[in-house]
Design an enzyme around this catalytic site. Structure first.
Site, mmCIF file in Angstrom:
data_model
loop_
_atom_site.group_PDB
_atom_site.id
_atom_site.type_symbol
_atom_site.label_atom_id
_atom_site.label_comp_id
_atom_site.label_asym_id
_atom_site.label_seq_id
_atom_site.Cartn_x
_atom_site.Cartn_y
_atom_site.Cartn_z
ATOM 1 N N GLU A 452 0.867 -1.297 -0.078
ATOM 2 C CA GLU A 452 0.086 -0.026 0.035
ATOM 3 C C GLU A 452 0.891 1.235 0.098
ATOM 4 O OE1 GLU A 452 -3.342 0.108 2.609
ATOM 5 O OE2 GLU A 452 -2.942 -1.995 3.196
ATOM 6 N N GLU A 752 2.399 -7.528 9.799
ATOM 7 C CA GLU A 752 1.121 -6.806 9.877
ATOM 8 C C GLU A 752 0.133 -7.860 10.844
ATOM 9 O OE1 GLU A 752 -2.559 -5.474 6.947
ATOM 10 O OE2 GLU A 752 -0.758 -6.687 6.114
#
Length: 873
Positions: A452, A752
């Site tokens: 991202e 993450e």
């Protein structure tokens, strides 16, 4: 030394500090001074002398500019001496900076390449004729895109990926460089190498393009002063030309292709003023640079003939390749974070997919075609990658390991902290978290350097209290906060990530709008400036963000008052009196990514779930913080109103989400951590709430169960509530979910997902997300025991109070903060605890020993030894 030192301004710059019209001034006090009650300034502005005398003030951080606003390009040198009582220090050394070229004084035109369908990097070229006796020359430049500037074939400055990531619809930064030594009499060549960058290239998970515009452009202005005082000004305009360069494709996310065999291309006139750009500003942040070189840890030949290069560390940057092979050789480099079980590079865990649409494969790929010249070097500076591994494919020939180097590229932040202790696992964890932040500090704080690369507000809200310990992030954070303000919606909502690749402020998107305005994300506009104020004494950060944070809080309060979750409507058609302060009727991300949580299994159920506990807790925290900010800024009426409102929100949270036995209605570890960390629990119930939290951890066999928002506060809450043994047991846990479990499975950055790499070696999601790495703040504040005293601002007062564990026999660390370098060290030997502390000028310290004794000391070195009294377990 009895002089102030480390003079600085609240601005960025590359070769030298560059300021706007009214830069604030800061300095550190002489090492033996506890404080000041006044100061004198001497300033030289373009050689003109100015004196500001006998200013009565205890402040030496972010002091307001004392003279009329600076004009473009003025050169400033300043120094300070300080007073305390009748004592006057010596004058400090001089500190120099320059004012940037202000927007109104740019005469150069915006120029754009004459483009066809392809998107290479374009070479924009011009020249200037100069005579001899050049005394000084400054080059001012910027772009809508990513650019490099060259003077007579030499690249200027050290900044990479300029002008950086920003909300280009509202804010554009320029760069200033000293090019005096690059110019000569006669014709001087000026060039700009321009590519899409953040402005027009791929952005975000879905690789949106043309986010900020469809036409790239650049602007350059050269000022040359001769010995007789005359000045020549040259800049971009209609006389410049453009042509495609040998970078035949360049995308900041996808990669760069360079063809050194490409034939010369036709030169065409540039387009002039084909774009509309915002006013030019000067960034408060340091630039992105190549900050480190890493040789490969290993280079192995894979079964398919490709080379797998392991650099031993997940990071952001690119590869420099010096062995390009014979003429016509094509080398393809793929980058990633993980190897599959066969030892090949895999990026499948970073693929993206919208419901009902095809998968978007994740690709980071550079390519180069060799011309065969022996001095040819490939360095793809118009892209950036997140990677530990590279797969290098080349038809025929060998790859010399010495020819491959990782260039670590990120914002050149000044390190401010060190940490080490007797347990090497904790040292490794500290390094992994530090590297994770480094990889996500490429001009803005991003979530990951791969999939991202977005400036998610929630991520930085979580990590900012840790970031300010590791690095000087004041200017870096203020730059990002300007994008947060630029992107704020008219109704007051803060978008999920800034700069906003969705451009929700100007492009309405019902789906994106429906998930915008979340607690814990939008609250960054309040909480990050407060962290900067507490850490650095930066009142500027509070003042410039005050309107935006106030609008955000007012929107959240209004939403709490007007919207209710369906479960509460079912319970009572008419809202109960306290419900006007319960923020439950709009979208919240909630406690994102708790262990084993799989939102994709039932996304609608997750979306519709009542997250009012999270929303109301953050509403209290932000309103309470806003009241404190109003106190600092002198807004008495606002302060009184927000203090009262905060108490109403806290009362509503207690009614709705806490029972008389200290149990939260959510009943999760996260809900207890948040309640205790945010001071939502009444004093008489805090111990019970903490014991409920401990019970949940014990029921999970000693594992944490927190997700995105509360993990950073878990260990401090446990230790401060009297359960340090439980905090350390969670910290030392090795089976998943745990931090050390990540390290055991090869992590060099923080994942993450708690299960980022499964036991069989399969990767899931990003392997470089810094938010869970916020745990290392505990290593500084509790294991080392060095933390700012409650109520202190700018580290004027701090505490050294180690929280001991039988597994740790020593710890040491430093913090180079706004007052100066603090060093703390402790060790256990022969049943005694020894502590040594270096206290800088401007600070006072409290040293607390486990036996209950406390020593207060001012600037200088403290050393003490006491009998050891470990807490009962």
């Amino acid at each position: 030394m009895s002089t102030p030192y480390d003079l600085r301004i609240a601005s960025g710059g590359d070769q030298f500090p560059v300021a706007g019209q009214r830069p604030s001034l800061s300095w550190k006090l002489p090492p033996a001074w506890i404080g000041q009650d006044g100061y004198d300034l001497q300033l030289r502005i373009d050689g003109s002398e100015h004196t500001v005398e006998r200013v009565a003030s205890a402040g030496h951080l972010f002091v307001d500019w004392p003279l009329p606003p600076l004009r473009s390009r003025q050169s400033v040198a300043w120094r300070v001496r300080v007073h305390r009582g009748g004592r006057v220090s010596d004058w400090s050394p001089w500190h120099a900076f320059e004012a940037g070229l202000l927007d109104r004084d740019w005469s150069a035109r915006w120029i754009s390449p004459h483009e066809e369908d392809a998107r290479p990097a374009y070479v924009l070229a011009g020249h200037v004729l100069l005579r001899e006796d050049i005394v000084e020359a400054r080059l001012y430049s910027t772009a809508l895109g990513v650019y490099e500037a060259f003077v007579n074939g030499t690249r200027v400055g050290t900044a990479e990926l300029a002008p950086g990531s920003t909300s280009y619809g509202d804010t554009l930064y320029a760069q200033a460089t000293d090019v005096t030594n690059l110019l000569h009499s006669g014709v001087n060549d000026l060039e700009i190498l321009l590519s899409d960058g953040w402005y027009r290239g791929s952005n975000g998970t879905w690789r949106q393009r043309d986010v900020w515009g469809t036409t790239t452009a650049a602007r350059l202005q050269l000022h040359v002063r001769h010995a007789d005082g005359t000045e020549v000004v040259a800049g971009t305009g209609s006389g410049w030309t453009s042509r495609p360069g040998n970078i035949v494709a360049a995308d900041l996310m996808n990669g760069q292709t360079t063809d050194y065999t490409a034939p010369p291309t036709a030169v065409r006139p540039v387009l002039v003023d084909a774009v509309t750009a915002p006013p030019i500003s000067w960034s408060p942040a340091p630039p992105v640079r190549r900050v480190e070189r890493r040789a490969p840890a290993s280079v192995t030949r894979h079964a398919d003939g490709a080379w797998i290069v392991d650099f031993g560390q997940n990071a952001s940057g690119w590869i420099t390749l010096t062995d390009l092979g014979p003429a016509g050789t094509r080398t393809v480099i793929d980058y990633g974070e993980h190897l599959d079980r066969a030892g090949d590079l895999t990026t499948a865990h970073l693929d993206s997919q919208k419901p009902g649409e095809p998968v978007i494969p994740f690709v980071q790929r550079d390519e180069v075609a060799s011309s065969g010249r022996p001095d040819e070097v490939f360095e793809p500076r118009h892209t950036v990658h997140g990677f530990r591994y590279a797969r290098v494919r080349r038809a025929g020939g060998d790859l010399d390991p010495a020819a491959v180097v990782m260039q670590v590229v990120h914002t050149d932040l000044r390190p401010t902290a060190t940490f080490a202790c007797s347990d090497d696992d904790l040292n490794r964890l500290h390094e992994a978290a530090r590297w994770s932040f480094r990889g996500n500090a490429v001009d803005i704080p991003t979530d990951c350097p791969t999939r991202e690369r977005l400036g998610w507000t929630g991520d930085y809200q979580i990590f900012a209290p840790t970031a300010v310990r590791l690095y000087d992030v004041d200017g870096f954070s203020r730059k990002w906060l300007r994008s947060v303000r630029d992107d704020q919606l008219d109704d007051g909502r803060i978008v999920n990530s800034s700069p906003d690749s969705n451009r929700l402020k100007v492009h309405d998107d019902a789906t994106v709008s429906g998930i915008t305005g979340s607690a814990g994300w939008g609250d960054a506009v309040v909480l990050v400036p407060w962290v900067l104020y507490e850490t650095y004494g930066d009142t500027t950060a509070l003042a410039e963000n005050w309107p935006a944070m106030r609008r955000w809080v007012e929107w959240a309060l209004g939403t709490a008052r007007k919207a209710r979750h369906p479960s509460r409507i079912e319970r009572s058609a008419e809202p109960l009196p306290h419900e006007e302060f319960v923020w439950d009727g709009s979208f919240h991300w909630g406690e994102w990514l708790e262990p084993k949580q799989r939102i994709a299994d039932d996304p609608m159920a997750w979306y519709m779930a009542d997250k009012g506990e999270v929303g109301t807790a953050y509403l209290f925290r932000s309103v309470h913080t806003l009241a404190a900010i109003a106190d600092v800024l002198g807004y008495a009426e606002d302060a009184a109103r927000y203090h009262e409102t905060a108490e109403n929100v806290r009362r509503a949270w207690r009614i709705e989400f806490l029972d008389p036995r200290g149990r939260t209605t959510a009943g999760t570890q996260a809900s207890y951590v948040r309640a205790l960390a945010f001071d939502l629990v009444p004093e008489d119930l805090r111990e019970r709430a903490a014991r409920h939290l401990v019970g949940l951890i014990e029921a999970a066999d000693g594992h944490l169960g927190t997700g995105f928002l509360s993990t950073a506060d878990l260990l401090p809450v446990l230790a401060d509530a009297g359960f340090p043994d439980v905090a350390y047991a969670v910290l030392f846990q090795r089976s998943s979910p745990s931090w050390l479990g990540m390290l055991d499975r090869g992590a060099t950055t923080i994942w993450e997902d708690w299960d980022g790499v499964s036991e069989d070696g399969t990767a899931t999601a990003s392997l470089n997300h810094y938010s869970k790495g916020a745990v290392i703040r505990f290593l500084h504040t509790h294991t080392l025991g060095l933390r700012q005293a409650p109520g202190s601002v700018g580290w004027e007062s701090f505490v050294v109070a180690p929280v001991l564990s039988e597994a740790i026999t020593w710890a040491k660390g430093t913090f180079d903060g706004p007052q100066g370098l603090i060093a703390a060290e402790w060790s256990i030997k022969d049943g005694h605890l020894s502590i040594s502390v270096d206290v800088p000028g401007g600070s006072e310290a409290q040293i607390r020993f486990p036996d209950g004794s406390t020593v207060r000391t001012g600037p200088g070195r403290f050393q003490g030894r006491r009998p050891l009294c470990l807490p009962q377990t």
